[in-house]
Design a protein around this motif. Structure first.
Motif, PDB file in Angstrom:
ATOM      1  N   TYR A 187      34.056  45.299  45.100  1.00  0.00           N
ATOM      2  CA  TYR A 187      35.365  45.347  44.447  1.00  0.00           C
ATOM      3  C   TYR A 187      35.552  44.067  43.650  1.00  0.00           C
ATOM      4  N   MET A 188      35.797  44.213  42.328  1.00  0.00           N
ATOM      5  CA  MET A 188      35.915  43.057  41.443  1.00  0.00           C
ATOM      6  C   MET A 188      37.315  42.945  40.835  1.00  0.00           C
ATOM      7  N   GLY A 189      38.292  43.580  41.473  1.00  0.00           N
ATOM      8  CA  GLY A 189      39.660  43.486  40.987  1.00  0.00           C
ATOM      9  C   GLY A 189      40.119  44.674  40.171  1.00  0.00           C
ATOM     10  N   ASP A 190      39.215  45.617  39.890  1.00  0.00           N
ATOM     11  CA  ASP A 190      39.572  46.813  39.119  1.00  0.00           C
ATOM     12  C   ASP A 190      39.497  48.036  40.019  1.00  0.00           C
ATOM     13  N   TYR A 191      40.562  48.843  39.982  1.00  0.00           N
ATOM     14  CA  TYR A 191      40.619  50.005  40.880  1.00  0.00           C
ATOM     15  C   TYR A 191      41.430  51.115  40.213  1.00  0.00           C
ATOM     16  N   MET A 192      40.773  52.240  39.945  1.00  0.00           N
ATOM     17  CA  MET A 192      41.436  53.395  39.320  1.00  0.00           C
ATOM     18  C   MET A 192      42.361  52.934  38.186  1.00  0.00           C
ATOM     19  N   ASN A 193      41.784  52.228  37.223  1.00  0.00           N
ATOM     20  CA  ASN A 193      42.568  51.539  36.210  1.00  0.00           C
ATOM     21  C   ASN A 193      43.475  52.442  35.371  1.00  0.00           C
ATOM     22  N   GLN A 194      43.106  53.728  35.246  1.00  0.00           N
ATOM     23  CA  GLN A 194      43.894  54.589  34.360  1.00  0.00           C
ATOM     24  C   GLN A 194      45.185  55.105  34.984  1.00  0.00           C
ATOM     25  N   TYR A 195      45.423  54.782  36.261  1.00  0.00           N
ATOM     26  CA  TYR A 195      46.608  55.321  36.929  1.00  0.00           C
ATOM     27  C   TYR A 195      47.563  54.203  37.326  1.00  0.00           C
ATOM     28  N   GLY A 196      48.795  54.281  36.826  1.00  0.00           N
ATOM     29  CA  GLY A 196      49.791  53.259  37.091  1.00  0.00           C
ATOM     30  C   GLY A 196      50.209  53.158  38.546  1.00  0.00           C
ATOM     31  N   TRP A 197      50.177  54.271  39.268  1.00  0.00           N
ATOM     32  CA  TRP A 197      50.614  54.243  40.662  1.00  0.00           C
ATOM     33  C   TRP A 197      49.659  53.450  41.556  1.00  0.00           C
ATOM     34  N   CYS A 198      48.487  53.052  41.021  1.00  0.00           N
ATOM     35  CA  CYS A 198      47.513  52.297  41.827  1.00  0.00           C
ATOM     36  C   CYS A 198      47.824  50.807  41.894  1.00  0.00           C
ATOM     37  N   GLU A 199      48.783  50.338  41.100  1.00  0.00           N
ATOM     38  CA  GLU A 199      49.052  48.897  41.065  1.00  0.00           C
ATOM     39  C   GLU A 199      49.390  48.348  42.454  1.00  0.00           C
ATOM     40  N   PHE A 200      50.130  49.131  43.226  1.00  0.00           N
ATOM     41  CA  PHE A 200      50.506  48.686  44.571  1.00  0.00           C
ATOM     42  C   PHE A 200      49.274  48.461  45.447  1.00  0.00           C
ATOM     43  N   PHE A 201      48.262  49.310  45.278  1.00  0.00           N
ATOM     44  CA  PHE A 201      47.076  49.231  46.135  1.00  0.00           C
ATOM     45  C   PHE A 201      46.136  48.105  45.707  1.00  0.00           C
ATOM     46  N   HIS A 202      46.260  47.631  44.460  1.00  0.00           N
ATOM     47  CA  HIS A 202      45.443  46.494  44.032  1.00  0.00           C
ATOM     48  C   HIS A 202      45.675  45.299  44.940  1.00  0.00           C
ATOM     49  N   ALA A 203      46.946  45.059  45.266  1.00  0.00           N
ATOM     50  CA  ALA A 203      47.279  43.909  46.120  1.00  0.00           C
ATOM     51  C   ALA A 203      46.620  44.032  47.480  1.00  0.00           C
ATOM     52  N   GLU A 204      46.605  45.243  48.032  1.00  0.00           N
ATOM     53  CA  GLU A 204      45.973  45.466  49.337  1.00  0.00           C
ATOM     54  C   GLU A 204      44.481  45.191  49.272  1.00  0.00           C
ATOM     55  N   LEU A 205      43.829  45.681  48.216  1.00  0.00           N
ATOM     56  CA  LEU A 205      42.392  45.473  48.077  1.00  0.00           C
ATOM     57  C   LEU A 205      42.068  44.009  47.799  1.00  0.00           C
ATOM     58  N   ASP A 206      42.925  43.356  47.030  1.00  0.00           N
ATOM     59  CA  ASP A 206      42.721  41.928  46.762  1.00  0.00           C
ATOM     60  C   ASP A 206      42.772  41.135  48.065  1.00  0.00           C
ATOM     61  N   GLU A 207      43.729  41.480  48.910  1.00  0.00           N
ATOM     62  CA  GLU A 207      43.876  40.788  50.193  1.00  0.00           C
ATOM     63  C   GLU A 207      42.642  40.969  51.070  1.00  0.00           C
ATOM     64  N   ILE A 208      42.122  42.199  51.110  1.00  0.00           N
ATOM     65  CA  ILE A 208      40.905  42.475  51.878  1.00  0.00           C
ATOM     66  C   ILE A 208      39.723  41.683  51.292  1.00  0.00           C
ATOM     67  N   SER A 209      39.634  41.645  49.966  1.00  0.00           N
ATOM     68  CA  SER A 209      38.537  40.937  49.312  1.00  0.00           C
ATOM     69  C   SER A 209      38.599  39.436  49.600  1.00  0.00           C
ATOM     70  N   TYR A 210      39.796  38.860  49.555  1.00  0.00           N
ATOM     71  CA  TYR A 210      39.945  37.438  49.855  1.00  0.00           C
ATOM     72  C   TYR A 210      39.529  37.142  51.296  1.00  0.00           C
ATOM     73  N   ALA A 211      39.895  38.032  52.228  1.00  0.00           N
ATOM     74  CA  ALA A 211      39.552  37.844  53.638  1.00  0.00           C
ATOM     75  C   ALA A 211      38.038  37.851  53.837  1.00  0.00           C
ATOM     76  N   MET A 212      37.325  38.660  53.048  1.00  0.00           N
ATOM     77  CA  MET A 212      35.880  38.716  53.160  1.00  0.00           C
ATOM     78  C   MET A 212      35.239  37.399  52.718  1.00  0.00           C
ATOM     79  N   GLU A 213      35.847  36.751  51.743  1.00  0.00           N
ATOM     80  CA  GLU A 213      35.270  35.532  51.186  1.00  0.00           C
ATOM     81  C   GLU A 213      35.502  34.306  52.053  1.00  0.00           C
ATOM     82  N   GLU A 214      36.484  34.377  52.961  1.00  0.00           N
ATOM     83  CA  GLU A 214      36.802  33.228  53.790  1.00  0.00           C
ATOM     84  C   GLU A 214      35.759  33.018  54.898  1.00  0.00           C
TER      85      GLU A 214
END
Length: 268
Positions: A241-268
């Motif tokens: 996951y590189m920060g892009d998720y189902m880019n063509q759908y506006g309703w996905c914006e909320f889930f970007h934050a969730e995926l970003d949080e998971i991605s940050y946790a993996m890097e720690e």
């Protein structure tokens, strides 16, 4: 592989479970002595093989088998009975097998060797869902063409919900954020659901969508998906996951934050 055993005789249920575990050591075995509870479970998870006692109260095995087939046409159903009286009924719903009691290792082994849908148990999955970047659904390596673009978006919504049943109301809220005519939206959704069914039937993908009255879910076990693989395997996943998720759908914006949080946790 997920196997369900349904028998209101707990002693017989335990015996069948023991035999099945010996023959299918890597399978997930789920047991129920109440057919109604078994049906509730089958509505939320895809079952590959079910062994069903026919003579049960409240909901007999044939009735339960019919419900199972509606939920998943590719389920291998093996009936268990004291007599041959229900053989014709079992044939009518295209059961995989029919065993007379007592259940033995040999009988179960014979039924497993002759599964109606045995080809499903290889590692290859025909369907791949790409969610990182733009959403795309592939079957046998080719993008699926739906009659309506909104149909494809429904599949994206179901995949985003990761196997959970999604109500018609939730789908409508994602597809149309405005306050338009509810009746027209419901009518349009019916057309989209029919397009989804027609497209998947043509591609011989019956069982990918798990339906209930007024809701749908994606059968996670039957598809490969970059999101599912990444969430399960974390750093070991072949997908990133590189920060892009189902880019063509506006309703996905909320889930970007969730995926970003998971991605940050993996890097720690």
């Amino acid at each position: 592989m997920r196997v369900m055993l349904v028998d209101d005789d707990k002693k017989c249920l335990a015996k069948t479970e023991k035999i099945t575990k010996e023959l299918l050591p890597e399978a997930e075995i789920i047991t129920f002595d109440d057919p109604l509870n078994a049906l509730a479970k089958a509505r939320t998870e895809e079952i590959d093989i079910s062994f069903i006692d026919i003579e049960m109260p409240d909901l007999n095995g044939i009735e339960l088998g019919n419900y199972f087939k509606e939920l998943n046409p590719f389920m291998n159903i093996i009936f268990i009975s004291e007599s041959k009286d229900y053989g014709f009924d079992a044939m009518q719903i295209h059961a995989s097998g029919y065993m007379l009691r007592p259940v033995t290792t040999g009988k179960v082994q014979e039924e497993l060797a002759e599964l109606r849908y045995a080809e499903r148990y290889n590692d290859h999955k025909r369907v791949f869902a790409q969610t990182f970047g733009n959403f795309e659904l592939f079957v046998d390596g080719k993008p699926v063409e739906f009659k309506y673009s909104r149909t494809k978006e429904i599949v994206a919504i179901l995949i985003n919900n990761r196997g959970a049943q999604t109500t018609n109301g939730e789908i409508i809220a994602n597809l149309w954020e405005d306050d338009g005519d509810p009746a027209k939206k419901q009518s349009y959704l019916s057309n989209l659901r029919q397009d989804l069914q027609n497209t998947f039937t043509k591609l011989k993908l019956d069982g990918i969508i798990l339906k209930q009255r007024g809701s749908m879910a994606i059968a996670k076990d039957r598809i490969e998906c970059d999101l599912f693989d990444w969430l399960e395997k974390k750093e070991a996943s072949q997908y990133k996951y590189m920060g892009d998720y189902m880019n063509q759908y506006g309703w996905c914006e909320f889930f970007h934050a969730e995926l970003d949080e998971i991605s940050y946790a993996m890097e720690e």
